[in-house]
Design a protein around this motif. Structure first.
Motif, mmCIF file in Angstrom:
data_model
loop_
_atom_site.group_PDB
_atom_site.id
_atom_site.type_symbol
_atom_site.label_atom_id
_atom_site.label_comp_id
_atom_site.label_asym_id
_atom_site.label_seq_id
_atom_site.Cartn_x
_atom_site.Cartn_y
_atom_site.Cartn_z
ATOM 1 N N VAL A 82 -1.978 3.416 9.497
ATOM 2 C CA VAL A 82 -2.993 2.361 9.414
ATOM 3 C C VAL A 82 -4.140 2.757 10.332
ATOM 4 O O VAL A 82 -3.914 3.040 11.516
ATOM 5 N N ILE A 83 -5.361 2.789 9.801
ATOM 6 C CA ILE A 83 -6.479 3.132 10.676
ATOM 7 C C ILE A 83 -6.644 2.018 11.717
ATOM 8 O O ILE A 83 -6.364 0.851 11.438
ATOM 9 N N GLU A 117 0.872 -1.176 0.000
ATOM 10 C CA GLU A 117 0.000 0.000 0.000
ATOM 11 C C GLU A 117 0.910 1.228 0.000
ATOM 12 O O GLU A 117 1.401 1.643 1.040
ATOM 13 N N ALA A 136 -8.461 -1.215 10.787
ATOM 14 C CA ALA A 136 -7.713 -2.095 9.883
ATOM 15 C C ALA A 136 -6.659 -2.883 10.649
ATOM 16 O O ALA A 136 -6.450 -4.072 10.389
ATOM 17 N N GLY A 148 -2.470 8.558 2.165
ATOM 18 C CA GLY A 148 -3.543 8.184 3.078
ATOM 19 C C GLY A 148 -3.211 6.905 3.835
ATOM 20 O O GLY A 148 -2.229 6.225 3.563
ATOM 21 N N ASN A 149 -4.048 6.618 4.794
ATOM 22 C CA ASN A 149 -3.839 5.468 5.670
ATOM 23 C C ASN A 149 -4.380 4.183 5.073
ATOM 24 O O ASN A 149 -5.315 4.201 4.278
ATOM 25 N N LEU A 150 -3.800 3.069 5.513
ATOM 26 C CA LEU A 150 -4.296 1.749 5.124
ATOM 27 C C LEU A 150 -5.690 1.579 5.712
ATOM 28 O O LEU A 150 -5.882 1.781 6.913
ATOM 29 N N GLU A 151 -6.623 1.205 4.878
ATOM 30 C CA GLU A 151 -8.000 1.024 5.325
ATOM 31 C C GLU A 151 -8.370 -0.448 5.372
ATOM 32 O O GLU A 151 -7.661 -1.299 4.846
ATOM 33 N N ILE A 152 -9.478 -0.721 5.969
ATOM 34 C CA ILE A 152 -9.906 -2.088 6.220
ATOM 35 C C ILE A 152 -10.219 -2.862 4.937
ATOM 36 O O ILE A 152 -10.100 -4.077 4.903
ATOM 37 N N GLY A 153 -10.553 -2.177 3.856
ATOM 38 C CA GLY A 153 -10.883 -2.853 2.601
ATOM 39 C C GLY A 153 -9.763 -3.735 2.084
ATOM 40 O O GLY A 153 -10.005 -4.870 1.646
#
Length: 99
Positions: A55-56, A22, A59, A26-31
């Motif tokens: 990373v949120i 990634e 996630a 922006g931050n790594l999201e759960i998707g």
């Protein structure tokens, strides 16, 4: 060697792990965590996600639940560190092998 869906969807693959990088703003999201989990469940190898940014929390928690290691990387500094517990354990194991 990765075949089928794993070869088309993941960025890195080896005999024991499938990996995603990634490298976006922006931050790594759960998707991405959910996508990786679906692929590794069908494939049988362990999952790794390399995240350049943050990373949120959701996630990070979900990756732990699903057995996916998250590793933070800094391409300028050349560093790699564990973001979640599994990532920290993987980094510690790798460091122990080097010593």
């Amino acid at each position: 060697m990765a075949t089928g869906e794993a070869r088309q969807i993941c960025d890195l693959y080896g005999s024991h792990h499938l990996g995603w990088v990634e490298n976006h703003t922006g931050n790594l999201e759960i998707g991405l965590v959910e996508q990786a989990a679906a692929v590794i469940a069908a494939d049988g190898r362990r999952g790794l996600i390399f995240a350049r940014r943050g990373v949120i929390p959701a996630a990070r928690v979900r990756a732990e639940e699903l057995g996916i290691a998250i590793l933070g990387f800094d391409p300028q500094g050349g560093t790699l560190d564990g973001v979640n517990l599994l990532g920290r354990e993987l980094c510690a194991t790798a460091q122990a092998r080097q010593d």
